[in-house]
Design a protein around this motif. Structure first.
Motif, short mmCIF file in Angstrom:
data_model
loop_
_atom_site.label_atom_id
_atom_site.label_comp_id
_atom_site.label_asym_id
_atom_site.label_seq_id
_atom_site.Cartn_x
_atom_site.Cartn_y
_atom_site.Cartn_z
N ALA A 52 0.82 -1.22 0.00
CA ALA A 52 0.00 0.00 0.00
C ALA A 52 0.85 1.27 0.00
N ILE A 53 1.70 1.45 0.99
CA ILE A 53 2.49 2.68 1.08
C ILE A 53 3.49 2.78 -0.07
N PRO A 54 4.22 1.70 -0.44
CA PRO A 54 5.17 1.82 -1.57
C PRO A 54 4.50 2.23 -2.88
N CYS A 55 3.28 1.73 -3.16
CA CYS A 55 2.60 2.12 -4.40
C CYS A 55 2.32 3.62 -4.44
N VAL A 56 1.81 4.15 -3.34
CA VAL A 56 1.53 5.59 -3.28
C VAL A 56 2.83 6.38 -3.35
N ALA A 57 3.88 5.89 -2.70
CA ALA A 57 5.18 6.58 -2.75
C ALA A 57 5.73 6.60 -4.18
N ASP A 58 5.55 5.49 -4.91
CA ASP A 58 6.03 5.44 -6.30
C ASP A 58 5.28 6.44 -7.18
N ILE A 59 3.95 6.55 -6.98
CA ILE A 59 3.18 7.52 -7.75
C ILE A 59 3.64 8.94 -7.44
N LEU A 60 3.93 9.21 -6.16
CA LEU A 60 4.36 10.55 -5.75
C LEU A 60 5.72 10.91 -6.35
N GLY A 61 6.62 9.93 -6.44
CA GLY A 61 7.99 10.26 -6.86
C GLY A 61 8.35 9.83 -8.26
N ARG A 66 -11.58 3.34 -3.66
CA ARG A 66 -12.67 4.01 -4.35
C ARG A 66 -12.12 5.12 -5.26
N GLN A 67 -13.03 5.67 -6.06
CA GLN A 67 -12.63 6.71 -7.00
C GLN A 67 -12.08 7.93 -6.29
N ASP A 68 -12.66 8.29 -5.12
CA ASP A 68 -12.16 9.47 -4.42
C ASP A 68 -10.75 9.25 -3.87
N HIS A 69 -10.42 8.00 -3.57
CA HIS A 69 -9.04 7.72 -3.16
C HIS A 69 -8.08 7.95 -4.32
N VAL A 70 -8.50 7.48 -5.53
CA VAL A 70 -7.65 7.69 -6.71
C VAL A 70 -7.48 9.18 -6.98
N LEU A 71 -8.56 9.96 -6.84
CA LEU A 71 -8.47 11.40 -7.02
C LEU A 71 -7.49 12.03 -6.03
N ALA A 72 -7.56 11.59 -4.78
CA ALA A 72 -6.67 12.14 -3.75
C ALA A 72 -5.22 11.81 -4.06
N LEU A 75 -3.90 11.19 -7.13
CA LEU A 75 -3.48 11.96 -8.30
C LEU A 75 -3.27 13.43 -7.95
N ALA A 76 -4.01 13.90 -6.93
CA ALA A 76 -3.87 15.30 -6.52
C ALA A 76 -2.51 15.59 -5.90
N LEU A 126 -8.91 19.05 -4.84
CA LEU A 126 -9.23 17.87 -5.64
C LEU A 126 -10.06 18.25 -6.87
N LEU A 127 -11.03 19.13 -6.66
CA LEU A 127 -11.87 19.55 -7.78
C LEU A 127 -11.05 20.28 -8.84
N ILE A 128 -10.16 21.16 -8.39
CA ILE A 128 -9.31 21.89 -9.35
C ILE A 128 -8.43 20.93 -10.13
N THR A 129 -7.88 19.93 -9.42
CA THR A 129 -7.04 18.94 -10.08
C THR A 129 -7.83 18.18 -11.13
#
Length: 687
Positions: free
Chosen positions: A593-602, A624-630, A632-633, A682-685
């Motif tokens: 979980a954490i490594p995947c989000v870290a990879d997207i961030l960096g 959920r979709q709102d997690h994906v939005l968060a 990507l933001a 999130l909305l602006i993104t």
């Protein structure tokens, strides 16, 4: 708590609660003859002795209405050795060695006595020191000083009078008036005892509802030290006036009495017989534990600093006093404990509640130099264990005997036992969870007890105790839930520092994981299935709260800061995984979980972000979709790339939904419990 605050001495002072004794003409004549006509001292010695006895009788009568048990003990002690000295003076007559008075231990340090017992004694002083010496013209009398709790000033004044009296005795001033010396000695001794009584009153009020201010406690300590310096050891000539008063021992005795009075308050407000049943005994013990804990915390916080300058062993004295008082109270409860439930509650409180290192609510309280004695004597503990075992064997014996009569009777007996246990388990759970003293070791022991009872009964009596399985499982789950809630309250504030700019340069994860490791040590004593389940739940909680902070960042990272944050997340994910693996957690599914989000961030190659999203959604289908939005933001990817990535993520989520949410079905729930606010960012993104 009432205390003797009014001290009187001499004809001019009387207790405000007791009117001054009217003086009859006869009494006035007697006083005049004893003071103004010194020739009476040369008459028959029995006249002086009778006069002294009448004066002493009046004091005794007044004392009898104030504090009979304490005052009579003091008067007997003081009068015994004063009469002995007086008798020797009358029998031997004035001789050269008259000053060699017989010392009687304990004459001037009897038990607590309300200081107004001294009322009227100094009226009968003679030969050089009258009432005016106990009430100087330029200041307050000793009695007034004691009443106003100016204890050090009262002692210094009494010490001056004592020194003067000893000097006059050595100069043979009293050769012709031995009764005069006895009267003056009695006056000094009774004032000393009044000081001792006020010391006891201060100690009794210290833990009361109003308490005693620190200045009064500090002065009490200085008075005790001053007395020890003034009377370091019994004099070689046996002079009773210079005998040590042993006020430090008197203070320790007062502390013990205060602890006994405080401990007896537990359960005092209940109706008679309310503590006889099992439901009353847990409440009484819980009240007792709370009272002792609050009082000892107050001793450490308020009382001990006040005595510190004088070097008094306050903490150890109070700790031992309360321990002895609790032991005495438990001895009384142990005599009346009956039945399986009461015996278990009592044994459990002694072993797991009072015996817990967390009983006082903090671990930084110093332990005494010597270990405390057992709370219950070994023979009492053995008897309680034996009675508890016997009560259980009685149940087993009834089942066995009923089976010998008929199978139907045996089944009926088992159903009665199952019904009784079904009623006991919820009550036991309720009492435990309502206790303020419930700690990790207690919760672990309760989980083990419920698990052992559930498995052993179902295995030994199949088909009989199935109805008991549900309440036992409910109780076990609630004990586990309370166990986890304690850890969560402890570590939750530490998560708030994550994903801030301060976090980039600090190791804020270490204290959090230290608390997790300390918590896991308690699980080593929990039954294996529940220990593993609890450890995995802690593992899931740490990952979930970490991600919640990442998806709701307090600071937005750009450029170098974003790369630094990505690297730090990767390192901390590795540290978390290694720690839980070392502790034995089998929740390996949490590792991505954490490594995947870290990879997207960096990620520097934006085309690879889609691959990281596929890994994340495939590993955690509850996202959920709102997690994906968060997620990507966290990056500035542009409107068109965000639309493309979100569309691909939605397709993956639909495929996961058609698969039936297999992750959630097997308990792999992670993102579902993470709330993500729909913020303007999130909305602006997305736009």
């Amino acid at each position: 708590m009432p205390s003797p605050r009014t001290v009187t001495s001499g004809p001019e002072l009387h207790s405000p609660k007791q009117p001054a004794e009217p003086q009859t003409p006869v009494q006035g004549t007697r006083r005049a003859s004893s003071v103004d006509a010194p020739s009476t001292h040369h008459e028959d010695g029995r006249l002086g002795l009778n006069t002294f006895r009448r004066a002493f009788s009046r004091v005794s009568q007044r004392a009898s209405g104030q504090a009979p048990e304490e005052a009579w003990g003091l008067l007997r002690s003081s009068s015994r050795f004063l009469f002995r000295s007086l008798r020797r003076a009358l029998n031997d007559g004035p001789t050269a060695d008259q000053s060699q008075a017989t010392a009687v231990p304990g004459a001037a340090h009897g038990p607590d006595m309300p200081s107004r017992v001294m009322d009227g004694v100094s009226q009968r002083s003679s030969t050089g020191m009258g009432p005016e010496e106990l009430e100087p013209k330029a200041g307050k009398s000793v009695a007034d000083l004691i009443a106003q709790r100016q204890l050090l000033a009262a002692f210094e004044q009494l010490r001056h009078l004592e020194t003067r009296l000893v000097a006059e005795k050595a100069s043979r001033t009293f050769e012709q008036d031995p009764t005069g010396f006895a009267r003056r000695a009695m006056d000094v001794c009774l004032h000393y005892d009044g000081l001792a009584a006020e010391i006891g009153a201060v100690v009794r009020e210290t833990l009361g509802p109003d308490g005693v201010d620190a200045a009064a406690l500090a002065e009490l300590a200085r008075v005790v030290r001053a007395e020890e310096e003034a009377h370091p050891a019994p004099p070689a000539d046996g002079d009773f006036l210079l005998t040590p008063r042993r006020w430090r021992q008197h203070w320790e005795d007062a502390v013990r009495r205060s602890a006994q009075e405080r401990v007896q308050l537990a359960g005092a407000g209940e109706a008679p017989g309310a503590a006889e049943g099992a439901s009353g005994l847990p409440g009484l013990l819980d009240e007792l534990g709370g009272l002792v804990r609050r009082d000892l915390q107050r001793v450490q916080r308020e009382v001990q600093p006040a005595y510190a300058a004088a070097g008094f062993p306050v903490w150890e004295a109070y700790l031992r006093a309360f321990h002895a008082a609790v032991a005495q109270r438990l001895q009384e409860l142990a005599r009346d404990a009956r039945g399986c439930e009461q015996l278990y509650v009592l044994l459990h409180w002694v072993a797991n509640v009072y015996g817990s290192p967390d009983f006082l609510g903090t671990s930084d309280l110093a332990l005494p130099a010597e270990p405390l004695p057992p709370l219950l004597a070994p023979e009492v503990w053995a008897r309680l264990e034996s009675d508890y075992a016997s009560s259980l064997e009685l149940v087993a014996q009834q089942v066995k005997v009923s089976g010998a009569i008929s199978a139907e009777l045996e089944a009926t007996t088992l159903r009665i036992c199952a019904r009784a246990l079904g009623l006991f388990v919820p009550r036991f759970e309720k009492v435990c969870l309502e206790s303020e003293l419930l700690s990790e070791p207690h919760l672990g022991a309760n989980i083990n007890a419920c698990e052992e009872l559930r498995t052993s009964l179902l295995a030994r009596f199949p088909g009989t105790f199935e109805e008991l399985e549900k309440p036992l499982m409910v109780a076990t789950c609630n004990f586990q839930k309370r166990l986890l809630q304690g850890l969560q309250r402890d570590v939750q504030p530490l998560f708030k520092v994550l994903c801030t700019r301060a976090w980039l340069t600090q190791d804020v994860l270490l204290p959090l994981m230290d608390k997790v490791v300390a918590f896991a040590l308690h699980l080593e004593h929990v039954a294996p299935p529940w220990a593993q389940e609890t450890l995995q739940e802690v593992h899931r909680y740490v990952i979930r709260e970490y991600l919640a902070q990442v998806l709701r960042p307090r600071d937005r990272f750009r450029g170098i800061e974003r790369m630094t944050a990505s690297q730090k997340m990767g390192l901390e994910a590795q540290a978390i995984g290694d720690t839980f693996q070392g502790l034995g957690s089998e929740a390996t599914w949490l590792g991505q979980a954490i490594p995947c989000v870290a990879d997207i961030l960096g990620e520097t190659d934006k085309d690879n972000i889609q691959r990281h999203l596929e890994t994340l959604i495939g590993s955690y289908p509850d996202i959920r979709q709102d997690h994906v939005l968060a997620i990507l933001a966290l990056r500035r990817l542009g409107r068109r790339r965000n639309q493309r990535l979100l569309q691909h993520a939605q397709n993956l989520l639909r495929v996961a939904a058609k698969a039936g949410g297999s992750g959630a079905a097997v308990g792999h729930v992670l993102f579902e419990e993470i709330e993500v606010p729909t913020s303007v960012d999130l909305l602006i993104t997305w736009i």
